[in-house]
Every structure is written in C-alpha cells, then in structure tokens.
Design a protein around this motif. Structure first.
Motif, PDB file in Angstrom:
ATOM      1  N   GLU A 142      -3.170   0.787  18.347  1.00  0.00           N
ATOM      2  CA  GLU A 142      -3.298   0.667  16.892  1.00  0.00           C
ATOM      3  C   GLU A 142      -3.608   2.036  16.293  1.00  0.00           C
ATOM      4  O   GLU A 142      -4.486   2.756  16.768  1.00  0.00           O
ATOM      5  CB  GLU A 142      -4.410  -0.326  16.540  1.00  0.00           C
ATOM      6  N   MET A 143      -2.870   2.385  15.255  1.00  0.00           N
ATOM      7  CA  MET A 143      -3.087   3.654  14.568  1.00  0.00           C
ATOM      8  C   MET A 143      -4.178   3.487  13.518  1.00  0.00           C
ATOM      9  O   MET A 143      -4.127   2.583  12.684  1.00  0.00           O
ATOM     10  CB  MET A 143      -1.800   4.122  13.892  1.00  0.00           C
ATOM     11  N   ILE A 144      -5.203   4.346  13.565  1.00  0.00           N
ATOM     12  CA  ILE A 144      -6.294   4.305  12.599  1.00  0.00           C
ATOM     13  C   ILE A 144      -6.526   5.710  12.064  1.00  0.00           C
ATOM     14  O   ILE A 144      -6.133   6.714  12.674  1.00  0.00           O
ATOM     15  CB  ILE A 144      -7.599   3.758  13.219  1.00  0.00           C
ATOM     16  N   ARG A 145      -7.147   5.757  10.910  1.00  0.00           N
ATOM     17  CA  ARG A 145      -7.539   7.019  10.284  1.00  0.00           C
ATOM     18  C   ARG A 145      -9.034   7.177  10.493  1.00  0.00           C
ATOM     19  O   ARG A 145      -9.834   6.431   9.947  1.00  0.00           O
ATOM     20  CB  ARG A 145      -7.210   6.980   8.789  1.00  0.00           C
ATOM     21  N   ARG A 146      -9.426   8.165  11.319  1.00  0.00           N
ATOM     22  CA  ARG A 146     -10.824   8.301  11.698  1.00  0.00           C
ATOM     23  C   ARG A 146     -11.472   9.456  10.938  1.00  0.00           C
ATOM     24  O   ARG A 146     -10.833  10.469  10.644  1.00  0.00           O
ATOM     25  CB  ARG A 146     -10.950   8.506  13.208  1.00  0.00           C
ATOM     26  N   PHE A 147     -12.766   9.277  10.642  1.00  0.00           N
ATOM     27  CA  PHE A 147     -13.540  10.251   9.886  1.00  0.00           C
ATOM     28  C   PHE A 147     -14.618  10.849  10.781  1.00  0.00           C
ATOM     29  O   PHE A 147     -15.334  10.119  11.472  1.00  0.00           O
ATOM     30  CB  PHE A 147     -14.208   9.590   8.677  1.00  0.00           C
ATOM     31  N   TYR A 148     -14.763  12.173  10.734  1.00  0.00           N
ATOM     32  CA  TYR A 148     -15.794  12.874  11.489  1.00  0.00           C
ATOM     33  C   TYR A 148     -16.552  13.811  10.550  1.00  0.00           C
ATOM     34  O   TYR A 148     -15.945  14.668   9.888  1.00  0.00           O
ATOM     35  CB  TYR A 148     -15.188  13.707  12.625  1.00  0.00           C
ATOM     36  N   ASP A 149     -17.873  13.670  10.506  1.00  0.00           N
ATOM     37  CA  ASP A 149     -18.691  14.612   9.752  1.00  0.00           C
ATOM     38  C   ASP A 149     -18.841  15.898  10.555  1.00  0.00           C
ATOM     39  O   ASP A 149     -19.183  15.867  11.744  1.00  0.00           O
ATOM     40  CB  ASP A 149     -20.078  14.022   9.474  1.00  0.00           C
ATOM     41  N   LEU A 150     -18.594  17.032   9.914  1.00  0.00           N
ATOM     42  CA  LEU A 150     -18.722  18.320  10.580  1.00  0.00           C
ATOM     43  C   LEU A 150     -20.105  18.903  10.314  1.00  0.00           C
ATOM     44  O   LEU A 150     -20.567  18.957   9.165  1.00  0.00           O
ATOM     45  CB  LEU A 150     -17.645  19.293  10.076  1.00  0.00           C
ATOM     46  N   LYS A 151     -20.761  19.337  11.371  1.00  0.00           N
ATOM     47  CA  LYS A 151     -22.076  19.954  11.242  1.00  0.00           C
ATOM     48  C   LYS A 151     -21.905  21.396  10.762  1.00  0.00           C
ATOM     49  O   LYS A 151     -21.170  22.175  11.367  1.00  0.00           O
ATOM     50  CB  LYS A 151     -22.804  19.931  12.596  1.00  0.00           C
ATOM     51  N   LEU A 152     -22.580  21.731   9.682  1.00  0.00           N
ATOM     52  CA  LEU A 152     -22.436  23.049   9.066  1.00  0.00           C
ATOM     53  C   LEU A 152     -23.621  23.933   9.418  1.00  0.00           C
ATOM     54  O   LEU A 152     -24.749  23.452   9.627  1.00  0.00           O
ATOM     55  CB  LEU A 152     -22.316  22.919   7.544  1.00  0.00           C
ATOM     56  N   GLY A 164     -16.751   7.364  11.556  1.00  0.00           N
ATOM     57  CA  GLY A 164     -16.360   6.184  10.807  1.00  0.00           C
ATOM     58  C   GLY A 164     -14.875   5.989  10.945  1.00  0.00           C
ATOM     59  O   GLY A 164     -14.144   6.938  11.219  1.00  0.00           O
ATOM     60  N   ALA A 165     -14.391   4.810  10.721  1.00  0.00           N
ATOM     61  CA  ALA A 165     -12.963   4.560  10.871  1.00  0.00           C
ATOM     62  C   ALA A 165     -12.505   3.641   9.765  1.00  0.00           C
ATOM     63  O   ALA A 165     -13.215   2.735   9.353  1.00  0.00           O
ATOM     64  CB  ALA A 165     -12.664   3.925  12.228  1.00  0.00           C
ATOM     65  N   ALA A 166     -11.328   3.889   9.267  1.00  0.00           N
ATOM     66  CA  ALA A 166     -10.711   3.033   8.253  1.00  0.00           C
ATOM     67  C   ALA A 166      -9.410   2.491   8.809  1.00  0.00           C
ATOM     68  O   ALA A 166      -8.511   3.255   9.145  1.00  0.00           O
ATOM     69  CB  ALA A 166     -10.454   3.819   6.963  1.00  0.00           C
ATOM     70  N   ARG A 167      -9.312   1.167   8.945  1.00  0.00           N
ATOM     71  CA  ARG A 167      -8.108   0.568   9.516  1.00  0.00           C
ATOM     72  C   ARG A 167      -6.971   0.610   8.514  1.00  0.00           C
ATOM     73  O   ARG A 167      -7.175   0.401   7.328  1.00  0.00           O
ATOM     74  CB  ARG A 167      -8.377  -0.887   9.919  1.00  0.00           C
ATOM     75  N   ARG A 168      -5.804   0.870   8.982  1.00  0.00           N
ATOM     76  CA  ARG A 168      -4.592   0.816   8.172  1.00  0.00           C
ATOM     77  C   ARG A 168      -4.005  -0.579   8.258  1.00  0.00           C
ATOM     78  O   ARG A 168      -3.442  -0.975   9.267  1.00  0.00           O
ATOM     79  CB  ARG A 168      -3.573   1.852   8.631  1.00  0.00           C
ATOM     80  N   ARG A 169      -4.138  -1.330   7.190  1.00  0.00           N
ATOM     81  CA  ARG A 169      -3.643  -2.696   7.202  1.00  0.00           C
ATOM     82  C   ARG A 169      -2.168  -2.722   6.837  1.00  0.00           C
ATOM     83  O   ARG A 169      -1.757  -2.142   5.831  1.00  0.00           O
ATOM     84  CB  ARG A 169      -4.441  -3.538   6.209  1.00  0.00           C
ATOM     85  N   PRO A 170      -1.355  -3.382   7.618  1.00  0.00           N
ATOM     86  CA  PRO A 170       0.069  -3.496   7.254  1.00  0.00           C
ATOM     87  C   PRO A 170       0.200  -4.322   5.988  1.00  0.00           C
ATOM     88  O   PRO A 170      -0.376  -5.393   5.858  1.00  0.00           O
ATOM     89  CB  PRO A 170       0.694  -4.202   8.462  1.00  0.00           C
ATOM     90  N   SER A 171       0.951  -3.820   5.024  1.00  0.00           N
ATOM     91  CA  SER A 171       1.128  -4.505   3.754  1.00  0.00           C
ATOM     92  C   SER A 171       2.496  -5.151   3.702  1.00  0.00           C
ATOM     93  O   SER A 171       3.343  -4.974   4.575  1.00  0.00           O
ATOM     94  CB  SER A 171       0.976  -3.519   2.590  1.00  0.00           C
ATOM     95  N   LEU A 226     -13.803  15.666   8.583  1.00  0.00           N
ATOM     96  CA  LEU A 226     -12.475  15.788   9.184  1.00  0.00           C
ATOM     97  C   LEU A 226     -11.833  14.422   9.246  1.00  0.00           C
ATOM     98  O   LEU A 226     -12.413  13.466   9.773  1.00  0.00           O
ATOM     99  CB  LEU A 226     -12.579  16.383  10.592  1.00  0.00           C
ATOM    100  N   LEU A 227     -10.622  14.316   8.691  1.00  0.00           N
ATOM    101  CA  LEU A 227      -9.835  13.097   8.749  1.00  0.00           C
ATOM    102  C   LEU A 227      -8.625  13.356   9.640  1.00  0.00           C
ATOM    103  O   LEU A 227      -7.955  14.381   9.490  1.00  0.00           O
ATOM    104  CB  LEU A 227      -9.354  12.663   7.357  1.00  0.00           C
ATOM    105  N   ARG A 228      -8.351  12.449  10.550  1.00  0.00           N
ATOM    106  CA  ARG A 228      -7.169  12.583  11.389  1.00  0.00           C
ATOM    107  C   ARG A 228      -6.751  11.224  11.928  1.00  0.00           C
ATOM    108  O   ARG A 228      -7.560  10.303  12.033  1.00  0.00           O
ATOM    109  CB  ARG A 228      -7.426  13.558  12.537  1.00  0.00           C
ATOM    110  N   ASP A 229      -5.464  11.127  12.258  1.00  0.00           N
ATOM    111  CA  ASP A 229      -4.918   9.890  12.805  1.00  0.00           C
ATOM    112  C   ASP A 229      -5.179   9.848  14.310  1.00  0.00           C
ATOM    113  O   ASP A 229      -4.976  10.836  15.018  1.00  0.00           O
ATOM    114  CB  ASP A 229      -3.414   9.805  12.551  1.00  0.00           C
ATOM    115  N   GLU A 230      -5.607   8.697  14.772  1.00  0.00           N
ATOM    116  CA  GLU A 230      -5.828   8.492  16.201  1.00  0.00           C
ATOM    117  C   GLU A 230      -5.264   7.139  16.606  1.00  0.00           C
ATOM    118  O   GLU A 230      -5.160   6.221  15.778  1.00  0.00           O
ATOM    119  CB  GLU A 230      -7.318   8.566  16.542  1.00  0.00           C
ATOM    120  N   THR A 231      -4.902   7.040  17.861  1.00  0.00           N
ATOM    121  CA  THR A 231      -4.356   5.800  18.403  1.00  0.00           C
ATOM    122  C   THR A 231      -5.358   5.200  19.379  1.00  0.00           C
ATOM    123  O   THR A 231      -5.835   5.881  20.290  1.00  0.00           O
ATOM    124  CB  THR A 231      -3.018   6.058  19.127  1.00  0.00           C
TER     125      THR A 231
END
Length: 325
Positions: A205-215, A3-10, A195-200
């Motif tokens: 465009e810089m986005i904050r991406r979400f990764y579910d970790l398999k346990l 999943g990804a959450a866009r960082r909107r410039p404010s 896992l949350l991390r910044d990716e380009t």
C-alpha cells in the motif's frame, strides 16, 4: 515523531495517480508558494454560499475589489430596472432613462441625498426603503471586510528559493535561510520542518509519510534579521542515506512552518513554504551575507540571499527560481 496519511482510492480513480513512465516533471507541492494548497480535492461538495466570510478574507486584494465593485454595479443596475417599471417613479428623471435611474439608485444606496432626483410615487418610496436597508447592510459588511483584511496580522518573511545540503563540522547538513523583511521584530519565533515522502508498506500500500526533522535551533527569542535553519543528517535523521534520485522517486517535499508574535501588533503571525526534491541542492553552500563597511559598520547583503556556491567549483552560481508548482 512519525505520522502517516493514507491515500484513499476515490471514485475518480480514472484520474492518473502515478507519474507516467519517463516523466520528469516535479510533483505538485503540498504547501504552495504564494497561493493556496495545490492538492486537488475530488468529490468534495462545497456549496458556494458557505464560508463566504472566510472566502472574502483569503482571496487576493484585486479579486476582492473586483468582486465588490461588480456586486455594487449589479445591485444598482437591478434597482434601476425596478425604478423603470412604472415609468414615472423618479421625479425630474428623463422618461425611460436607465442612466438617471442607475445614478438615482447609487444616491439611494449610498444615502448621499437626491439633489434634483427624488422618489415621486408610493412604489418608488417602497423600493427606496428596501434599497436603503440593503445599502446599509452592504456598507456595514464591506467596511468590516476591508477592516478585517487590513488589520489582519501578517509576517513578511523571506525564505531562500532553495535548500542546500553540505558538510557542516564534518556532518552532512540540510539548511535554508529565512529573513524578516520588516523593520520590526518577531518575538518567540519558532520554526518547524517536516519531511513528506511516499513509502510502500509490506502489504504494497502506498502511503504519504511525515517525519519531523530535528533542527540545530528551532527557536529564537528575537527574529529581526536572518535565520539559517539547519538539520544534521546523522543516523537518526530520516534523510540518512537519501540521495537526490531517491528523494525524487519518493516525491519528497520539505514543509516549513514558522510562528511568532509580531512586536508591533502584539499578535501571533505565521508563515509557511516548502521545498521539492529539485529545489534541494546537494554539495552547495550559501554565500556569506555579512560584511563590514569602510567605516566599521556591519551589513547584510540581501542581494545574495538566494545565492549558493558549489563545493566542487570555486565559482559562484545563482540559485535558479523554482519551477512553477
């Protein structure tokens, strides 16, 4: 799952959005330990009079008691001033005595009886009527809030201060500990790690991406003591090829959430925590908690719950507390 959450410039672009060159301070965590989220909301209008009930339930006990006592004293002080306006509204009260008017107001709001003080005029009876109604509503709301706060189901789950990455059956594995601090059981306990991390992106465009970790095991029918959460870092893992340096550059964060049913109250409970990049120890393993007493009983030593052992050294090191986030 991704999943990804866009960082909107404010409009507050004047606020620095990237870490200054050479800075080594850890980034703010999304899931703060022991208090609300650390993400700063800019430009969000929040009227003070909305969500008062939710606000009263989520603040700490000392703040709740402080606000309640302050409101109680202020309300009685205002009514005491109203009683002093005519000058002789309270029978047997000393002329112009704020103390007598204040304590008369407390007796009226609490409906405990007047004793030697009572309303002497139509004006004072009118104020008494208004104050009694407000006092009954204040008592009803206050009692409901206290009951809701006391009866709200909560889980006392302890998470290790750090996570570790070490080989397990020949595969690099991320792991951390969880323990139930109550002497009951959490049924159908489930835990998830993201896992949350910044990716380009390719467009820059810089986005904050979400990764579910398999346990290795994300569900336990009964959670009564300790639970070691493990994620194998194989080729399908989002952490494959990652290092401590890359995780820090990407402002990586592990968000941990847990749910279950409290056996005593038969109601759902939830917990959460997070680990920043500097709270993940590489080439470490946790100290073994289990042992046997002289009379043959098994025990768990929670005094070593947070302790780790570096694989490159034979001595034990105690995990340092995380930096304030």
């Amino acid at each position: 799952m991704k999943g990804a959450a866009r960082r909107r410039p404010s409009a507050a672009a004047r606020v620095r959005s990237t870490r200054p060159a050479g800075a080594t301070a850890p980034s703010p965590r999304l899931i703060a330990r022991g208090r609300a989220d650390e993400v700063l909301a800019l430009g969000l209008h929040r009227p003070w009079f909305r969500d008062l009930y939710h606000f009263a339930l989520r603040i700490s006990w000392w703040r709740f008691l402080l606000i309640s006592v302050t409101l109680y004293i202020v309300a009685n002080a205002l009514f005491a001033l109203l009683y002093l306006i005519p000058g002789e509204a309270i029978a047997n009260a000393r002329p112009g005595s704020f103390a007598d008017a204040f304590f008369f107001s407390i007796q009226t709001m609490a409906t405990v009886g007047y004793g030697q003080l009572w309303p002497a005029t139509f004006y004072s009876n009118l104020i008494v009527t208004i104050e009694t109604g407000i006092g009954l509503m204040f008592l009803a709301v206050g009692t409901g809030l206290v009951f809701a706060r006391v009866s709200r189901p909560t889980a006392r789950v302890l998470f290790s201060r750090v996570a570790v990455i070490a080989a397990h059956n020949g595969v690099p594995t991320l792991s951390f500990r969880a323990a139930n601090l109550r002497h009951n059981q959490i049924l159908q306990a489930e835990i998830g790690v993201v896992l949350l991390r910044d990716e380009t992106t390719h467009e820059g465009e810089m986005i904050r991406r979400f990764y579910d970790l398999k346990l290795a095991r994300h569900r336990s029918p009964v959670f009564a003591m300790t639970f070691t959460v493990m994620h194998a870092i194989d080729r399908d893992s989002p952490l494959h090829g990652a290092t401590a340096a890359t995780l820090q550059e990407q402002n990586a964060e592990l968000v941990v959430t847990g749910t279950g049913i409290d056996e005593t109250m038969a109601q759902p409970v939830h917990v959460r925590t997070s680990y920043l990049s500097h709270e993940i120890l590489w080439d470490h393993r946790f100290v073994d908690l289990f042992g046997w007493t002289e009379d043959g009983r098994r025990f768990i030593d929670y005094r070593q719950f947070h302790d780790t052992v570096p694989l490159s050294a034979g001595r034990q090191t105690r995990a340092a507390p995380p930096a304030p986030g």
